[in-house]
Design an enzyme around this catalytic site. Sequence first.
Site, mmCIF file in Angstrom:
data_model
loop_
_atom_site.group_PDB
_atom_site.id
_atom_site.type_symbol
_atom_site.label_atom_id
_atom_site.label_comp_id
_atom_site.label_asym_id
_atom_site.label_seq_id
_atom_site.Cartn_x
_atom_site.Cartn_y
_atom_site.Cartn_z
ATOM 1 N N ALA A 45 -2.687 2.720 -9.305
ATOM 2 C CA ALA A 45 -2.689 3.599 -10.683
ATOM 3 C C ALA A 45 -1.939 4.950 -10.619
ATOM 4 O O ALA A 45 -1.987 5.400 -9.456
ATOM 5 C CB ALA A 45 -4.324 4.096 -11.159
ATOM 6 N N PRO A 46 -1.202 5.203 -11.659
ATOM 7 C CA PRO A 46 -0.442 6.551 -11.543
ATOM 8 C C PRO A 46 -1.280 7.754 -10.726
ATOM 9 O O PRO A 46 -0.435 8.426 -10.452
ATOM 10 C CB PRO A 46 0.152 6.491 -12.884
ATOM 11 C CG PRO A 46 0.228 5.382 -13.638
ATOM 12 C CD PRO A 46 -1.263 4.786 -12.936
ATOM 13 N N ARG A 47 -2.420 7.813 -11.309
ATOM 14 C CA ARG A 47 -3.110 8.998 -10.706
ATOM 15 C C ARG A 47 -3.216 8.961 -9.254
ATOM 16 O O ARG A 47 -3.643 10.114 -8.728
ATOM 17 C CB ARG A 47 -4.483 9.262 -11.439
ATOM 18 C CG ARG A 47 -5.133 8.033 -11.043
ATOM 19 C CD ARG A 47 -6.714 8.270 -12.198
ATOM 20 N NE ARG A 47 -7.696 7.150 -11.819
ATOM 21 C CZ ARG A 47 -7.562 5.985 -12.464
ATOM 22 N NH1 ARG A 47 -6.578 5.761 -13.318
ATOM 23 N NH2 ARG A 47 -8.428 5.076 -12.282
ATOM 24 N N TYR A 48 -3.064 7.897 -8.616
ATOM 25 C CA TYR A 48 -3.411 7.931 -6.989
ATOM 26 C C TYR A 48 -2.044 8.258 -6.233
ATOM 27 O O TYR A 48 -2.146 8.159 -5.147
ATOM 28 C CB TYR A 48 -4.101 6.757 -6.757
ATOM 29 C CG TYR A 48 -5.440 6.290 -7.366
ATOM 30 C CD1 TYR A 48 -6.256 7.580 -7.302
ATOM 31 C CD2 TYR A 48 -5.715 5.347 -8.074
ATOM 32 C CE1 TYR A 48 -7.752 7.337 -7.946
ATOM 33 C CE2 TYR A 48 -7.064 5.347 -8.886
ATOM 34 C CZ TYR A 48 -7.937 6.165 -8.649
ATOM 35 O OH TYR A 48 -9.158 6.302 -9.162
ATOM 36 N N ILE A 49 -0.814 7.941 -6.822
ATOM 37 C CA ILE A 49 0.445 7.968 -6.205
ATOM 38 C C ILE A 49 1.429 8.906 -6.502
ATOM 39 O O ILE A 49 1.132 9.608 -7.705
ATOM 40 C CB ILE A 49 1.013 6.356 -6.404
ATOM 41 C CG1 ILE A 49 1.371 6.272 -7.851
ATOM 42 C CG2 ILE A 49 0.268 5.277 -5.701
ATOM 43 C CD1 ILE A 49 2.080 4.862 -8.052
#
Length: 894
Positions: free
Chosen positions: A142-146
Amino acid sequence: MSADNINENEQDEQEEAVESTGSKDHERFAKLTGIDESKKFRLTGMYKDWFLDYASYVILERAVPHLNDGLKPVQRRILHAMKQVDDGRFNKVANIIGQTMQYHPHGDASIGDALVQLGQKDLLVETQGNWGNIFTGDSAAAPRYIEARLSRFALDVAFNSKTTEWVASYDGRNQEPATLPVKFPLLLAQGVEGIAVGLASKILPHNFNELIDAAIACLSGKEFELFPDFPTGGMADVSRYNGGLRGGAVKVRARIAKRDSKTLAIVDIPFGKTSTTLIESILKANEKGKIKVRKVDDNTAADVEILVHLHGDVSADKTIDALYAFTDCEISISPNACVISDDKPAFISVSEILRHNVECAKQQLRQELQIRMDELEKDWHYSSLEKIFFEQRIYKELEKDSATWEAQLTAIEAALNRFRKQLKRDISPDDVVRLCEKPVRKISKFDIKAADEHIKAVEAEAVEVKNHLDNLVSYTIAYFRQIQKKYGKGRDRKTQLGSFETIEATQVAVANAKLYVNKKEGFVGMDLKRDEMAEFVSECSDIDDIIVFLKNGKYVVSKVSSKSFVGKDILHVGIFKKNDTRTVYNVAYRDGRTGPVLYKRFSVTGVIRDREYDMTKGEEGSEVLWFSANRNGEAEKLRIYLKPRPRLRNLIIDLDFGQIDVKGRQSQGNIFTRFAIHKIQLKEKGVSTLGGQKTWFDPANKRLNTEERGIWLGEFFEGDKLLAMTKSGMFYTTNFDLVNHYDEDLGYIKKFDPQQIFSAIYFEADQKLYYIKRFTLETSINPQSFIDEDNRESYLVALSIDEFPQVEVAFGGKHAKREPEYIDVEKFIGVKSFRAKGKRLTTFAVKKAQFVAPLARQPEPEAEDNGGDSDASFDEDIDDSSVSGGKAVQGDLF
């Protein structure tokens, strides 16, 4: 009135009539449904241009990249947003998406997907975290993790606010670049795929270093060629690439290696496929019976490794071809180079794209140099003016009493104008204001010497920039070379280019059915097992063709089926192989009811399916008296008994099919007798008259062939073997089947001769010494090493098959001053097994050891040659022009 005006009036009248009719219909509908007439909206003409507007928007603003920077709008906006927030550290992808939404009005999902694709291409975006896997098809986290940031390469080649053309964003609140000032063929390096309305774009990725080499060649006025290079590796046949234009095609194959006779390893996958989809296609082909595998293991992680385990009775080489024929291990990609140029789509070749990108890069560099030159001229002018201002004490004018500030400025400007000849342009009022606004501490600390040094540095840089502008092509070439030096390391070609042979599916399909025939009733098929009169013919696959010969002389080739009627009185049924010249049919037939008896030998290499052919002359009443199908061109002998008749003394005659040549299927044959035949008996089984299989080796695709492509290996008979030796010091033997696959590092191949003596120099890693050995080989299906087996760091240096080899040893290290030594290998070491370690070449430090021209020595008498077989070495051509002692000089074999 002109015809155009009449047509326009008629069209207007028709539209008014339609609107009038529509209005009446709407009024009737309104009365029935109770619609408020005050809220009525006309739809006439609203859709007239909307589809074209929509299509144009999708083409220009969504799916197709721009020719100048090679980016789609969403990619350009992502990079612009990343540049705005760039501080050298990684940023959360979620934050980058939010920043990009100021410029891209199509939601966060499209931005996130486009950013992941940019990150996976490993060129413009540096990534951190789980960004998915292009080999397995796993999606990113997910974008919040990368996290991501611009790469140093992107910062160097894609951004320059001074040369960027800006336009308003979709809501008018911000400015975004119309195109980025990219100084690199980015479009060809990354590739692109997009589907718009009414057209699509598919540009394949190319190699980073090859693009730079081509750009330099373009600037130098030289020819160049560009071919795709895929991040997934594999092999590609680009013979029909067509410059990336519509109508071209690129065949892409997975790289398949044989781990052992029962295990295949897929180590590269075709572009656009994943290990998951590839395995699904393999399992699907296995379920349909096209191939026969035991199980498939997927060990793919950072690298691709798919293990295909075979059954004990399956050929590994044949399975490799079957994987290419029936699964996604081989696919065809159709490129379609479409870009946006001058606000409209254009179809141009990759060569033209490169030329345009190179020209854009050159103009960008020119613009940057001109901007820098303007900055240097302004710097020189102001620095010189400042020097005059302080050196000539013009600043004292500020200490005088003046009525107004403007009067002081006028006085200073007049004082400066006295030194106008020392300047390159006029003094402006802004220059005077800038000088007078300096703080008092600046005046007191002004250093004339430092000012002179600064002016000289500016002048030197201006000369350098002027030189670059005057030699812009050389400057652009130097720029590309610098980019290659800085970022080209580790970007070697991943996709191996070559030519693919066409694989006949029927030749490699697994026999997954059994073929039966009812000769009396005339039925052939795979579902005749329960028929009591049916005979088993052979195993077959459900895509095979069969050939059927009838007693009346007719024959036909058709697709195998469950059950089909082909004609009564069947003589022979077999699996038909196209272009098979070794299967020969021997026939004796009576021409018509009372005609002579003819005999012939023929092969059937190609026919039209389901068309009836005749192996006789076609006369009514013709009958086949003898028929045999011979898979290897055998020619039997027959004993013919004639019917008794007056004055006919010799009633028994022998017929030898070996005395006539094999001809085409349309040949009528030779007359054997004009008398009636009582019976025919087989006198003697025949032997092949075709000789051995004449075989060549094609180094381009590492395959055997009989079409005279590549290097002549010899004529092969039953039991003959081929010897293959690799550059890594391995050897193995194979049969001469055309489906065989050979290693990519194959260095030597020839007909196996157990008496052949090899001489090898190798480096022994444990002792770090050079060894030499002489040995013979034995047949071995599995690869074996003829150098050090215990240490994988040992490596083969050179190999020779000379009868009297000679080695030159050049010394290095502390023994570098020693003269080179020449060794007579035949006297230095005897012939032993290939498993023997050999003899140490020297005790001194070795710089280089190599085979040179063999010694001139009278060879011992030897047996006569067995048919002109030749050796094939593919790294260095054998020089047959210089002969020593009556034998060609070969030296190093690899």
